[in-house]
Design an enzyme around this catalytic site. Structure first.
Site, PDB file in Angstrom:
ATOM      1  N   SER A 137       0.853  -1.183   0.000  1.00 21.24           N
ATOM      2  CA  SER A 137       0.000   0.000   0.000  1.00 21.24           C
ATOM      3  C   SER A 137       0.887   1.231   0.000  1.00 21.24           C
ATOM      4  O   SER A 137       2.063   1.160   0.392  1.00 21.24           O
ATOM      5  CB  SER A 137      -0.882   0.004   1.254  1.00 21.24           C
ATOM      6  OG  SER A 137      -1.544   1.240   1.431  1.00 21.24           O
ATOM      7  N   TYR A 150      -2.369  -0.046  10.736  1.00 18.91           N
ATOM      8  CA  TYR A 150      -2.368  -0.637   9.399  1.00 18.91           C
ATOM      9  C   TYR A 150      -1.149  -0.160   8.626  1.00 18.91           C
ATOM     10  O   TYR A 150      -0.440  -0.956   7.991  1.00 18.91           O
ATOM     11  CB  TYR A 150      -3.651  -0.270   8.661  1.00 18.91           C
ATOM     12  CG  TYR A 150      -3.648  -0.621   7.185  1.00 18.91           C
ATOM     13  CD1 TYR A 150      -3.856  -1.931   6.772  1.00 18.91           C
ATOM     14  CD2 TYR A 150      -3.441   0.362   6.211  1.00 18.91           C
ATOM     15  CE1 TYR A 150      -3.850  -2.265   5.424  1.00 18.91           C
ATOM     16  CE2 TYR A 150      -3.431   0.041   4.865  1.00 18.91           C
ATOM     17  CZ  TYR A 150      -3.634  -1.272   4.482  1.00 18.91           C
ATOM     18  OH  TYR A 150      -3.617  -1.594   3.135  1.00 18.91           O
TER      19      TYR A 150
END
Length: 244
Positions: A137, A150
């Protein structure tokens, strides 16, 4: 047809929805001969099975379990491309209740999950001169406060992906790190990101990146902005050979 995908056998973790389901559809359209749908709930792939018939095979697998992933690898020794898409992403600030438990959970899936997949499939991918694709990501490069744990878990998985590029690359295995920005998925919505790139656009970018043999894939507009700013560091530090 994508020459790097045509007639290949693919394993996709978290294949039942979101980016995973889009990868399944895209890769079959690009000529893959078979896709193994590695999911926790085998009932969740019925739509994909109805659509693609015997071109897909559902296998129960959980990236948070070493035993489960080892069993998956034993059942898929014909795999040419393994795409570790399964992951979790819960909104969690750094200063918050239960942050330690949340961070442990996200590390267990997002970072340790990658380690399990890479170790379980290393021999198969070496034998088949295959490809390991890790869904990371842009949050692996920048911490977003609303999804701080995260972001940190993805930073860990990105670092591990770099290590795998060196270790598995020496064995003839191509390793690819994918860095989407916000994507229009349930996970994106829960993190507070409205809109975002389509899952199909991410899947197509992954297919193109495999054909090109690149390490970093930045599939959407926001990701490309990050990738452009990151390019010099990536070329001169991340991808540089410091062994000499």
């Amino acid at each position: 047809m994508n020459k790097a995908i045509k007639d290949k056998v693919i394993v996709v973790t978290g294949a039942n929805r979101g980016i995973g389901a889009a990868i399944v559809s895209t890769f079959l359209e690009e000529g893959a001969s078979k896709v193994y749908l590695a999911v926790r709930d085998v009932k969740s792939t019925k739509d994909l099975e109805s659509k693609f018939g015997d071109r897909v095979v559902t296998i129960q697998a959980d990236v948070s379990s070493t035993q489960s992933i080892q069993a998956l690898a034993e059942k898929t020794t014909d795999a040419n491309i393994v795409i570790n898409n399964a992951g979790v992403g819960t909104p969690q600030a750094t200063i918050s209740d239960n942050v330690e438990e949340d961070f442990k959970f996200q590390l267990e899936v997002n970072a340790f999950g990658l380690l399990r997949v890479a170790n379980a499939f290393a021999n198969t991918l070496e034998k088949n001169k295959g490809v390991l694709v890790q869904l990371n990501s842009i949050a692996s490069m920048k911490n977003f406060a609303q999804v701080s744990t995260y972001s940190a878990s993805k930073a860990a998985s990105y670092s591990l992906t770099q290590g795998l590029r060196t270790e598995l690359g020496a064995k003839g295995i191509t390793v690819i790190s994918v860095h989407p920005g916000p994507v229009a998925t349930d996970m994106g919505k829960s993190a507070g990101f409205d809109g975002g790139a389509t899952t199909e656009s991410v899947a197509k970018a992954i297919a193109a990146g495999i054909e090109q043999g690149v390490f970093h894939i930045f599939p959407d507009d926001m990701a490309k902005q990050v990738g452009s700013a990151y390019q010099s560091f990536a070329e001169n530090i991340v991808l540089a050979d410091f062994s000499e």
